[in-house]
Motif scaffolding. Structure first.
Motif, PDB file in Angstrom:
ATOM      1  N   ASP A 137      -2.648  -4.161   5.136  1.00 23.29           N
ATOM      2  CA  ASP A 137      -2.505  -3.253   6.276  1.00 23.29           C
ATOM      3  C   ASP A 137      -2.746  -3.966   7.601  1.00 23.29           C
ATOM      4  OD1 ASP A 137      -1.922  -1.246   4.506  1.00 23.29           O
ATOM      5  OD2 ASP A 137      -3.909  -0.306   4.579  1.00 23.29           O
TER       6      ASP A 137
ATOM      7  N   ARG B   3      -5.771  -4.059   0.003  1.00 24.93           N
ATOM      8  CA  ARG B   3      -4.979  -3.150   0.822  1.00 24.93           C
ATOM      9  C   ARG B   3      -5.311  -3.320   2.297  1.00 24.93           C
ATOM     10  NH1 ARG B   3      -0.272  -1.379   0.382  1.00 24.93           N
ATOM     11  NH2 ARG B   3      -0.660  -0.733  -1.770  1.00 24.93           N
TER      12      ARG B   3
ATOM     13  N   GLU C  12       9.114  -0.448  -1.643  1.00 32.89           N
ATOM     14  CA  GLU C  12       8.452  -0.435  -0.334  1.00 32.89           C
ATOM     15  C   GLU C  12       6.980  -0.035  -0.473  1.00 32.89           C
ATOM     16  OE1 GLU C  12       8.937   1.562   4.119  1.00 32.89           O
ATOM     17  OE2 GLU C  12      10.371   2.033   2.531  1.00 32.89           O
ATOM     18  N   GLY C  13       6.094  -0.846   0.107  1.00 32.17           N
ATOM     19  CA  GLY C  13       4.666  -0.567   0.080  1.00 32.17           C
ATOM     20  C   GLY C  13       3.975  -0.945  -1.214  1.00 32.17           C
ATOM     21  N   GLU C  14       4.737  -1.416  -2.205  1.00 31.81           N
ATOM     22  CA  GLU C  14       4.164  -1.756  -3.503  1.00 31.81           C
ATOM     23  C   GLU C  14       3.553  -3.153  -3.458  1.00 31.81           C
ATOM     24  OE1 GLU C  14       5.864  -0.627  -7.832  1.00 31.81           O
ATOM     25  OE2 GLU C  14       7.045  -2.088  -6.710  1.00 31.81           O
ATOM     26  N   MET C  15       2.455  -3.344  -4.186  1.00 30.44           N
ATOM     27  CA  MET C  15       1.817  -4.650  -4.281  1.00 30.44           C
ATOM     28  C   MET C  15       2.072  -5.245  -5.655  1.00 30.44           C
ATOM     29  SD  MET C  15      -1.909  -4.156  -2.421  1.00 30.44           S
ATOM     30  CE  MET C  15      -2.220  -5.919  -2.468  1.00 30.44           C
TER      31      MET C  15
ATOM     32  N   PRO D 253       1.530   0.963  -6.862  1.00 31.86           N
ATOM     33  CA  PRO D 253       2.250   1.743  -5.845  1.00 31.86           C
ATOM     34  C   PRO D 253       1.424   1.979  -4.596  1.00 31.86           C
ATOM     35  CG  PRO D 253       1.516   3.163  -7.636  1.00 31.86           C
ATOM     36  CD  PRO D 253       1.233   1.756  -8.066  1.00 31.86           C
ATOM     37  N   ARG D 254       2.100   2.175  -3.490  1.00 33.28           N
ATOM     38  CA  ARG D 254       1.451   2.386  -2.208  1.00 33.28           C
ATOM     39  C   ARG D 254       0.530   3.596  -2.224  1.00 33.28           C
ATOM     40  NH1 ARG D 254      -0.126   0.219   2.728  1.00 33.28           N
ATOM     41  NH2 ARG D 254      -0.938   2.002   3.842  1.00 33.28           N
ATOM     42  N   ASP D 255       0.896   4.647  -2.944  1.00 36.97           N
ATOM     43  CA  ASP D 255       0.113   5.879  -2.912  1.00 36.97           C
ATOM     44  C   ASP D 255      -1.065   5.882  -3.885  1.00 36.97           C
ATOM     45  OD1 ASP D 255       1.471   6.009  -5.281  1.00 36.97           O
ATOM     46  OD2 ASP D 255       2.503   7.900  -4.875  1.00 36.97           O
TER      47      ASP D 255
ATOM     48  N   ARG E 159       9.979  -5.640  -5.708  1.00 36.63           N
ATOM     49  CA  ARG E 159       8.969  -4.678  -5.289  1.00 36.63           C
ATOM     50  C   ARG E 159       9.587  -3.549  -4.475  1.00 36.63           C
ATOM     51  NH1 ARG E 159       4.358  -7.788  -2.237  1.00 36.63           N
ATOM     52  NH2 ARG E 159       6.031  -9.257  -1.755  1.00 36.63           N
TER      53      ARG E 159
END
Length: 360
Positions: free
Chosen positions: A39, A35, A94-97, A74-76, A92
Motif C-alpha cells: 500500500d 500489505r 488486480e490487487g492480488e499478492m 486476494p485483495r479483500d 495475478r
C-alpha cells in the motif's frame, strides 16, 4: 523519503512463521505488514516457509530437497488466509499478492529467493519478519529463524533487516490498534534505516534487528532506541515424556509449540531457565555423571518445552540500560546493528602467552 531514496523499493519479504494464519494462528503478522508495504507503493515479493519454522536459526537442511508452491492472496482478504494454492504460477488479478511457499528453512527461503527465483541484484532490501514474538538478547537472537534468514541474506550481500513484534504480558493477544501501529511504525523505521544505510568496509552493518513491543506505548508515544544486544542464556529447553510406543504414553504427552516460537507463548510457571548453569548435587563425580534413573526404565523420548520464564519476564533491576532487552521491557522499540559473523572475543586474563603463541 530523501531524494536519494528510490520512490519504489524492491523488497524481498521472508519470515520463519510461515504463510498467513489469521490472528489465532502461528503467523498473524506477516500479512498486515506485507500489505502495508504494498500500500506504501513498494514492489514486494514474498518467499516464506510453507509451515512454521521457528527456532531453527540459520540452518540449511542440505540432505533434503526443497519444493515449493505459489499462493495467491486476494485483495479483500482480511488476514491473508483463503488464497489459492498452485503448483505453477498464473497471472495475478488486480490487487492480488503472489506468495511463494518453500518446504525449507527461513535461511533457505532467503537464499533461494536471492539466487534462484529472481534475477541477481533484484532487491534493494530484504526484510525477515515481522516475527510472532520478540528476538531480543542473544538467547533468542541466536536461535531465531527470523534473524537467521536476515543473516543468510546479508551473507549474500543484501541489505537486511530482521523485524520482530514482541508479545508482552497483559496484551496477549494484542488488540487490532497495536498491530496497525506496529505496521506503521515498523515501516517508518525500515524506511529510515534504508536512508541511513548499512555502511561500508569494516564498519558495515550486516543486519539491523528491530524489536517492536506490542504495548500501548507504540500507539500513544512510540520511542525508538539504538541498542546493543543483551547477553542472556537459557537452561532446560526439552522435557522427557513417555515414548509414543510406551504403555505410559498418552495423547497429552506430545507437547509442542505450534503457534510461534517460545517468545510467542506465555511465560511458564517456574523460572528454572534463569541462565545459570546447573550445579552438581553434592555427591560423587560418578553419581553426577550418571544418567538419571528415570531414563533407565523408559525409552528416551523428549519434546521441545522450554522453561524460559526468566527470559520472557525478567526482573527490571536485572535489565541493563542500553540493551535491546531493556528497551522492549520499558516499552521502547530497539534497533540493534549486528554483524553476520562469530566475532572474536578477548582471551581470558592470566593466560600465559608469548605474543600470538599460547604456552600450554
Amino acid at each position: 523519503m530523501t531524494s536519494s531514496t528510490p520512490k519504489r523499493l524492491r523488497i524481498l519479504l521472508t519470515n520463519d512463521d510461515g504463510p498467513p494464519s489469521g490472528v489465532s494462528g502461528h503467523s498473524p503478522f506477516v500479512y498486515p505488514f506485507a500489505r502495508a508495504l504494498v500500500d506504501a507503493g513498494h514492489d514486494v515479493r514474498v518467499v516464506v516457509p510453507n509451515a512454521q519454522r521457528s527456532w531453527v536459526g540459520k540452518a540449511y537442511l542440505v540432505a533434503e530437497k526443497c519444493t515449493g508452491q505459489y499462493l495467491y492472496v486476494p485483495r479483500d482478504s482480511e488476514d491473508g488466509t483463503g488464497g489459492e494454492l498452485r503448483d505453477l504460477p498464473r497471472e495475478r488479478e488486480e490487487g492480488e499478492m503472489e506468495w511463494i511457499l518453500l518446504h525449507g528453512t527461513p535461511a533457505t527461503c532467503a537464499s533461494i529467493a536471492l539466487h534462484n527465483l529472481f534475477a541477481p541484484n533484484s532487491f534493494d532490501l530484504v526484510i525477515s519478519g515481522p516475527n510472532f514474538g520478540r528476538n531480543t538478547s542473544t538467547a533468542f537472537a541466536m536461535s531465531s529463524g527470523t534473524v537467521g534468514a536476515a543473516m543468510a541474506a546479508a551473507l549474500s550481500g543484501s541489505n537486511a533487516v530482521a523485524l520482530s513484534w514482541g508479545l508482552m504480558e497483559g496484551y496477549k493477544p494484542p488488540p487490532p490498534e497495536f498491530l496497525t501501529a506496529a505496521s506503521a511504525l515498523s515501516y517508518e523505521i525500515v524506511k529510515r534505516l534504508y536512508e541511513v544505510g548499512w555502511g561500508e568496509g569494516e564498519d558495515r552493518v550486516d543486519v539491523y534487528t528491530v524489536n517492536v513491543p506490542l504495548l500501548p506505548s507504540i500507539v500513544e508515544a512510540p520511542e525508538v532506541r539504538w541498542t546493543s544486544m543483551a547477553k542472556t542464556a537459557y537452561g532446560r529447553l526439552f522435557k522427557s515424556t513417555p515414548h509414543p510406543e510406551s504403555a505410559n504414553a498418552s495423547a497429552s504427552a506430545s507437547a509442542e509449540i505450534n503457534k510461534g516460537g517460545p517468545a510467542a507463548v506465555a511465560a511458564p510457571a517456574s523460572d528454572e531457565a534463569s541462565g545459570e548453569r546447573p550445579q552438581g548435587n553434592g555427591t560423587s563425580h560418578e553419581q553426577d555423571l550418571a544418567v538419571k534413573d528415570e531414563h533407565r526404565t523408559e525409552r528416551l523420548h523428549f519434546v521441545f518445552a522450554p522453561d524460559i520464564g526468566a527470559l520472557i519476564n525478567p526482573r527490571l533491576e536485572d535489565l541493563v540500560e542500553g540493551t535491546d532487552k531493556h528497551a522492549i521491557h520499558t516499552g521502547a522499540v530497539s534497533v540493534t546493528p549486528i554483524r553476520a559473523a562469530f566475532m572474536e572475543a578477548r582471551a581470558p586474563a592470566g593466560i600465559p602467552a608469548d605474543g600470538v603463541k599460547w604456552r600450554l
